[in-house]
Design a protein around this motif. Structure first.
Motif, PDB file in Angstrom:
ATOM      1  N   LYS A   1       0.845  -1.194   0.000  1.00 13.82           N
ATOM      2  CA  LYS A   1       0.000   0.000   0.000  1.00 13.82           C
ATOM      3  C   LYS A   1       0.876   1.238   0.000  1.00 13.82           C
ATOM      4  O   LYS A   1       1.856   1.321   0.736  1.00 13.82           O
ATOM      5  CB  LYS A   1      -0.893   0.006   1.248  1.00 13.82           C
ATOM      6  CG  LYS A   1      -1.848  -1.176   1.324  1.00 13.82           C
ATOM      7  CD  LYS A   1      -2.614  -1.173   2.629  1.00 13.82           C
ATOM      8  CE  LYS A   1      -3.517  -2.397   2.743  1.00 13.82           C
ATOM      9  NZ  LYS A   1      -4.261  -2.437   4.019  1.00 13.82           N
ATOM     10  N   VAL A   2       0.512   2.204  -0.845  1.00 12.84           N
ATOM     11  CA  VAL A   2       1.215   3.487  -0.877  1.00 12.84           C
ATOM     12  C   VAL A   2       0.154   4.586  -0.800  1.00 12.84           C
ATOM     13  O   VAL A   2      -1.014   4.360  -1.135  1.00 12.84           O
ATOM     14  CB  VAL A   2       2.057   3.643  -2.164  1.00 12.84           C
ATOM     15  CG1 VAL A   2       3.170   2.603  -2.198  1.00 12.84           C
ATOM     16  CG2 VAL A   2       1.184   3.518  -3.415  1.00 12.84           C
ATOM     17  N   PRO A   3       0.526   5.777  -0.332  1.00 11.84           N
ATOM     18  CA  PRO A   3      -0.463   6.853  -0.223  1.00 11.84           C
ATOM     19  C   PRO A   3      -1.038   7.222  -1.590  1.00 11.84           C
ATOM     20  O   PRO A   3      -0.315   7.274  -2.582  1.00 11.84           O
ATOM     21  CB  PRO A   3       0.342   8.025   0.359  1.00 11.84           C
ATOM     22  CG  PRO A   3       1.568   7.422   0.949  1.00 11.84           C
ATOM     23  CD  PRO A   3       1.855   6.194   0.150  1.00 11.84           C
ATOM     24  N   HIS A   4      -2.332   7.454  -1.633  1.00  8.63           N
ATOM     25  CA  HIS A   4      -2.958   7.917  -2.868  1.00  8.63           C
ATOM     26  C   HIS A   4      -2.456   9.331  -3.154  1.00  8.63           C
ATOM     27  O   HIS A   4      -2.423  10.178  -2.256  1.00  8.63           O
ATOM     28  CB  HIS A   4      -4.485   7.915  -2.710  1.00  8.63           C
ATOM     29  CG  HIS A   4      -5.219   8.144  -3.992  1.00  8.63           C
ATOM     30  ND1 HIS A   4      -5.354   9.393  -4.567  1.00  8.63           N
ATOM     31  CD2 HIS A   4      -5.853   7.279  -4.825  1.00  8.63           C
ATOM     32  CE1 HIS A   4      -6.039   9.288  -5.688  1.00  8.63           C
ATOM     33  NE2 HIS A   4      -6.349   8.026  -5.880  1.00  8.63           N
ATOM     34  N   PRO A   5      -2.064   9.621  -4.396  1.00  5.36           N
ATOM     35  CA  PRO A   5      -1.490  10.944  -4.697  1.00  5.36           C
ATOM     36  C   PRO A   5      -2.458  12.109  -4.487  1.00  5.36           C
ATOM     37  O   PRO A   5      -2.023  13.254  -4.331  1.00  5.36           O
ATOM     38  CB  PRO A   5      -1.081  10.825  -6.177  1.00  5.36           C
ATOM     39  CG  PRO A   5      -1.885   9.686  -6.722  1.00  5.36           C
ATOM     40  CD  PRO A   5      -2.078   8.733  -5.587  1.00  5.36           C
TER      41      PRO A   5
END
Length: 298
Positions: A204-208
């Motif tokens: 999971k990565v932060p949504h831009p």
């Protein structure tokens, strides 16, 4: 811009979103005001063309807006594809998130194994147990042709209890998961001597667009009556922005969690948890939020 909002007109709504009208909830006169709630999740359209959370909360007089806070990157697909090609080496599968199912689909497409899956591999996996958490994940697993069990357990801990009641030590269960996974299920299986092989297939990565979308929501809608978090990771990547935008008004917000692990993450941040859904489903969340937001005496 926020990506979804319920179009609530009154307490009547189409049954299942596309049938005969049903009176789902009739609040008392003092509770008639429509409350605006924020759900930090991706929109997912169902067969009726609307996110089921937006529709279900609308039945309870809650105007829901969805803002995605996470994006996903897939990992180790070649290794996962190889494991999927050898069902004889495993006792079954465990899916605790929709992303893990998406990883299966990507493996089949990437390695041109769709036909082999349909005519051979699918049958071999179906001869084994395929455990899932939640109806959303179960539905996706069904779409790739696998029969599921355990979906009604609601969370990983309950699923672990279910698996422990049915499995005996033999071949390992294959568990595709994310980089941030709960340790409860693996630990419970290990304690019972049930072998499991986990493989990380996404992160999971932060949504831009988190910051821009939240700012847009607060500018147009003001402080929401409630904010629901759908994962500890989603909380991690959005809480700072919410605190900044809410300021001294943050105490007015009822914080909700889709499940116990997210509720624990909220509590660890010192935030009061007004509602934890009994299961990760739209009806359970809608019921919990309605009770949490209900005026005293209503």
């Amino acid at each position: 811009m926020p990506v979804g909002r319920s179009q609530h007109t009154n307490e009547r709504a189409e049954a299942h979103g596309c049938g005969t009208g049903i009176l789902k909830h009739a609040p008392c006169k003092d509770c008639q005001a429509i409350m605006k709630v924020l759900l930090l999740k991706d929109p997912k359209e169902d067969d009726c063309g609307q996110d089921p959370y937006i529709r279900e909360l609308g039945l309870y007089g809650l105007e829901a807006t969805l803002i995605p806070v996470l994006s996903f990157e897939f990992l180790s697909l070649s290794s996962f594809s190889e494991k999927l090609s050898h069902p004889e080496g495993y006792g079954g599968l465990i899916f605790t998130s929709p992303r893990a199912v998406e990883a299966v689909e990507l493996c089949l497409e990437k390695d041109n194994k769709t036909e082999v899956w349909k005519h051979s591999l699918k049958e071999k996996w179906n001869a084994k147990s395929v455990y899932v958490v939640g109806s959303a994940t179960s539905s996706l697993v069904n779409k790739i042709g696998l029969d599921t069990e355990g979906e009604s357990c609601g969370n990983a801990e309950k699923l672990a209890e279910y698996i422990c009641s049915r499995e005996s030590p033999a071949l390992p269960l294959l568990f595709p998961c994310g980089t941030v996974k709960g340790e409860i299920l693996p630990k419970m299986l290990k304690d019972k001597g049930i072998p499991m092989e986990s493989i990380i297939v996404y992160q999971k990565v932060p949504h831009p667009g988190i910051q821009v979308n939240l700012h847009s929501y607060y500018s147009q809608q003001g402080i929401p009556a409630s904010i629901t978090f759908f994962s500890p990771s989603g909380l991690t990547h959005s809480l700072k922005h919410i605190q900044e935008l809410s300021g001294d008004n943050i105490g007015r917000i009822k914080f909700a969690a889709i499940g116990p692990s997210t509720a624990r993450a909220l509590a660890a941040q010192g935030l009061p948890v007004s509602c934890t859904a009994e299961s990760p489903t739209p009806p359970a969340l809608a019921k919990g939020l309605r009770l949490a937001l209900q005026a005293p005496g209503c």
